[in-house]
Design a protein around this motif. Structure first.
Motif, short mmCIF file in Angstrom:
data_model
loop_
_atom_site.label_atom_id
_atom_site.label_comp_id
_atom_site.label_asym_id
_atom_site.label_seq_id
_atom_site.Cartn_x
_atom_site.Cartn_y
_atom_site.Cartn_z
N GLU A 203 -1.44 -1.48 7.35
CA GLU A 203 -0.74 -0.26 7.78
C GLU A 203 -0.27 0.56 6.59
O GLU A 203 -0.24 1.79 6.64
CB GLU A 203 0.45 -0.64 8.66
N ARG A 204 0.11 -0.14 5.51
CA ARG A 204 0.62 0.56 4.32
C ARG A 204 -0.50 0.90 3.35
O ARG A 204 -0.46 1.96 2.72
CB ARG A 204 1.68 -0.32 3.64
N GLU A 205 -1.45 -0.02 3.20
CA GLU A 205 -2.59 0.17 2.29
C GLU A 205 -3.86 -0.22 3.04
O GLU A 205 -4.27 -1.38 3.05
CB GLU A 205 -2.42 -0.71 1.04
N PRO A 206 -4.49 0.74 3.69
CA PRO A 206 -5.62 0.43 4.57
C PRO A 206 -6.78 -0.32 3.91
O PRO A 206 -7.52 -1.02 4.59
CB PRO A 206 -6.08 1.82 5.05
N TYR A 207 -6.95 -0.19 2.62
CA TYR A 207 -8.08 -0.82 1.94
C TYR A 207 -7.69 -2.10 1.20
O TYR A 207 -8.53 -2.71 0.53
CB TYR A 207 -8.74 0.17 0.97
N CYS A 208 -6.43 -2.49 1.33
CA CYS A 208 -5.95 -3.68 0.62
C CYS A 208 -6.07 -4.91 1.51
O CYS A 208 -5.73 -4.89 2.69
CB CYS A 208 -4.48 -3.48 0.20
N VAL B 262 -6.15 3.87 -2.80
CA VAL B 262 -4.80 3.40 -3.17
C VAL B 262 -3.77 4.46 -2.81
O VAL B 262 -3.88 5.62 -3.21
CB VAL B 262 -4.73 3.11 -4.69
N LYS B 263 -2.75 4.05 -2.07
CA LYS B 263 -1.67 4.97 -1.70
C LYS B 263 -0.42 4.77 -2.55
O LYS B 263 0.23 5.71 -2.96
CB LYS B 263 -1.32 4.79 -0.22
N GLY B 264 -0.05 3.51 -2.78
CA GLY B 264 1.13 3.18 -3.56
C GLY B 264 0.80 2.12 -4.59
O GLY B 264 -0.36 1.80 -4.84
N ASN B 265 1.82 1.54 -5.20
CA ASN B 265 1.62 0.49 -6.18
C ASN B 265 1.20 -0.81 -5.48
O ASN B 265 1.82 -1.21 -4.48
CB ASN B 265 2.90 0.24 -6.96
N ILE B 266 0.19 -1.47 -6.00
CA ILE B 266 -0.27 -2.76 -5.49
C ILE B 266 -0.24 -3.75 -6.65
O ILE B 266 -0.95 -3.56 -7.64
CB ILE B 266 -1.68 -2.68 -4.89
N LYS C 251 -10.14 -8.68 -5.52
CA LYS C 251 -9.40 -9.60 -4.65
C LYS C 251 -8.44 -8.83 -3.75
O LYS C 251 -8.12 -9.26 -2.65
CB LYS C 251 -8.60 -10.60 -5.50
N TYR C 252 -7.97 -7.69 -4.25
CA TYR C 252 -6.98 -6.89 -3.52
C TYR C 252 -7.62 -5.74 -2.76
O TYR C 252 -7.20 -5.42 -1.65
CB TYR C 252 -5.92 -6.37 -4.50
N ILE C 253 -8.62 -5.12 -3.37
CA ILE C 253 -9.35 -4.03 -2.69
C ILE C 253 -10.84 -4.35 -2.80
O ILE C 253 -11.51 -3.99 -3.77
CB ILE C 253 -9.02 -2.66 -3.31
N PRO C 254 -11.39 -5.07 -1.81
CA PRO C 254 -12.80 -5.51 -1.87
C PRO C 254 -13.79 -4.36 -1.98
O PRO C 254 -14.89 -4.56 -2.51
CB PRO C 254 -12.98 -6.27 -0.55
N GLU C 255 -13.43 -3.19 -1.49
CA GLU C 255 -14.36 -2.05 -1.52
C GLU C 255 -14.57 -1.51 -2.93
O GLU C 255 -15.53 -0.79 -3.19
CB GLU C 255 -13.83 -0.94 -0.60
N LEU C 256 -13.69 -1.85 -3.86
CA LEU C 256 -13.81 -1.38 -5.24
C LEU C 256 -15.08 -1.91 -5.87
O LEU C 256 -15.45 -3.07 -5.70
CB LEU C 256 -12.59 -1.85 -6.04
N SER C 257 -15.78 -1.06 -6.62
CA SER C 257 -16.99 -1.49 -7.33
C SER C 257 -16.93 -1.04 -8.78
O SER C 257 -16.12 -0.18 -9.16
CB SER C 257 -18.24 -0.91 -6.66
#
Length: 447
Positions: free
Chosen positions: A158-163, A280-284, A371-377
């Motif tokens: 809900e806070r970070e849709p891609y995390c 990324v919306k906020g700090n992760i 590990k946190y944002i799998p979509e990242l390449s």
């Protein structure tokens, strides 16, 4: 090959920089002041501001070795306003961070400095990290960090849709700001209150003067002589140094111990390409691993709309070396010959080699971030900027994690106060640190 990121124009920041005295006349350089502050990073600027606001009838000068203010640690950081979660409950570091964050938000509101309260998630990516995450939550509560909560995998999305994560600590009070712009605003306050700023003044010697200034009728009212490498002189009654990456060397000028030693660690960032900012919306942040000395890589949005990823932490071969190949023989020899660094390296060999490997091979850094944002390449990132952290180390190889003040010996030592260590997050805590340092100055010098 990964292309290099080119930073956006800093014209807006430079426009906000207070007017500095560059073409100083010989008479100005031989002027006398009640208090001289050496070092115009964010701690020096905040403390100079605090002191002059408390003592408007005294004269103050701020001496900076660079052409501009706040160029180093204060201008090369992630830009996060930390909330105070990580630190030992009841510690000075915890109290200063929590108070500092409150003061920072209030100051930015008052001065019109842009900021965003975008929040932070500390994300557990597997079940093994959950006990440490919950312990961190309890620590944050004890530190009276505002609005903390634990969220599940659904709450993360809900806070970070891609995390991706199994549980997270949500800190909505965490924010971002351009800390250099904040520091320059402190400098503007200092000048508007009557303070003098002198740039390109690299302090080389602090001694007791043997005679009164030429043409002076005040005798030895200003007994401290501060000379730069060009032979220019400033006279004053008391000196406060906030030297950052050079705090140990400045301290030794007045007879202080060489320890704790400052060892520079460079942190290299990656940046997200603009078309991927939506990830990324906020700090992760990761859940800290207590076996290792630094926090680990994280995702940090920036005030200019960019997103930084990282940093790693590797030994810098130059105290102000922001590039991989920056090298200074003295800095390098000082670091490698120090028993404290040798012991730190021996305790963290695997970790250190991993940090070096990830700094060279970006793919390895991206793998951790995935590990946190799998979509990242790999194709989504560019090499970005770097910062250098002034890490104080003791001889046993321990990171000095608290504030260190020193004076020195003899008559000079009784009139000098060195801030030898102002540990991270010094930017967030800067206004609270300034209050503490100003109290110490008043106590030592009976201002």
């Amino acid at each position: 090959m990964i292309p290099m990121f080119r930073s956006a124009s800093f014209a807006a920041v430079f426009a906000a920089q207070p007017k500095v005295l560059k073409n100083i006349t010989a008479k100005r350089l031989h002027s006398t002041y009640d208090v001289a502050v050496v070092g115009a990073g964010i701690v020096g600027l905040a403390t100079a501001r605090e002191l002059i606001l408390r003592h408007p009838t005294l004269s103050f000068v701020l001496l900076e070795k660079e052409k501009e203010l706040s160029l180093h640690q204060s201008g090369h950081n992630s830009g996060v306003i930390h909330s105070g979660i990580y630190y030992t409950p009841g510690s000075l570091k915890a109290r200063l961070c929590v108070r500092g964050a409150t003061l920072a938000y209030e100051y930015c509101e008052k001065k019109g400095v842009p900021y965003k309260r975008c929040g932070k998630l500390i994300v557990a990516v597997d079940q093994e990290e959950i006990p440490r995450l919950k312990a961190l939550y309890e620590r944050g509560l004890q530190n009276q960090v505002r609005d903390l909560s634990i969220v599940d995998a659904k709450g993360i999305r809900e806070r970070e849709p891609y995390c991706k994560g199994v549980m997270a600590l949500d800190s909505p009070y965490t924010g971002i700001v351009d800390w250099r712009l904040v520091a320059l605003t402190y400098g503007k306050d200092f000048q508007e209150a009557g303070g003098t700023v002198v740039t390109e003044y690299e302090v080389n010697d602090i001694t007791m003067a043997k005679e009164s200034p030429a043409g002076s009728t005040e005798g030895m009212k200003y007994p401290i002589s501060i000379r730069d490498k060009k032979g220019n002189e400033v006279r004053c009654r008391y000196v406060l140094t906030c030297g950052g990456l050079y705090s140990d060397r400045l301290s030794q000028i007045s007879g202080c111990s060489s320890e704790p030693r400052i060892v520079p660690f460079r942190g290299d960032y990656l940046v997200l390409k603009p078309e991927k900012h939506y990830l990324v919306k906020g700090n992760i942040y990761p859940v800290p691993d207590p076996r290792f000395p630094f926090l680990g890589v994280h995702f940090t949005p920036r005030m200019d709309g960019g997103v930084w990823l990282g940093p790693n932490a590797v030994l810098a071969f130059k105290r102000e070396g922001y590039k991989v190949y920056d090298f200074n023989l003295r800095d390098f020899a000082d670091a490698l010959s120090y028993r404290g660094l040798q012991r730190l390296v021996m305790k963290n060999v695997t970790y250190g080699l991993g940090e070096m490997y990830r700094g060279i091979f970006i793919r390895a850094q991206v793998k951790i971030l995935q590990k946190y944002i799998p979509e990242l390449s790999l194709s989504d990132v560019l090499r970005g900027p770097a910062g250098v952290r002034a890490q104080a180390l003791d001889r046993a190889g321990n990171l000095v994690d608290d504030f260190v003040f020193d004076g020195g010996v003899g008559d000079v030592g009784s009139r000098v106060l060195h801030v030898r260590n102002a540990p991270s997050p010094a930017a967030t805590s800067s206004l609270a640190i300034a209050e503490m340092v100003a109290d110490e100055v008043e106590s030592r010098f009976s201002l």
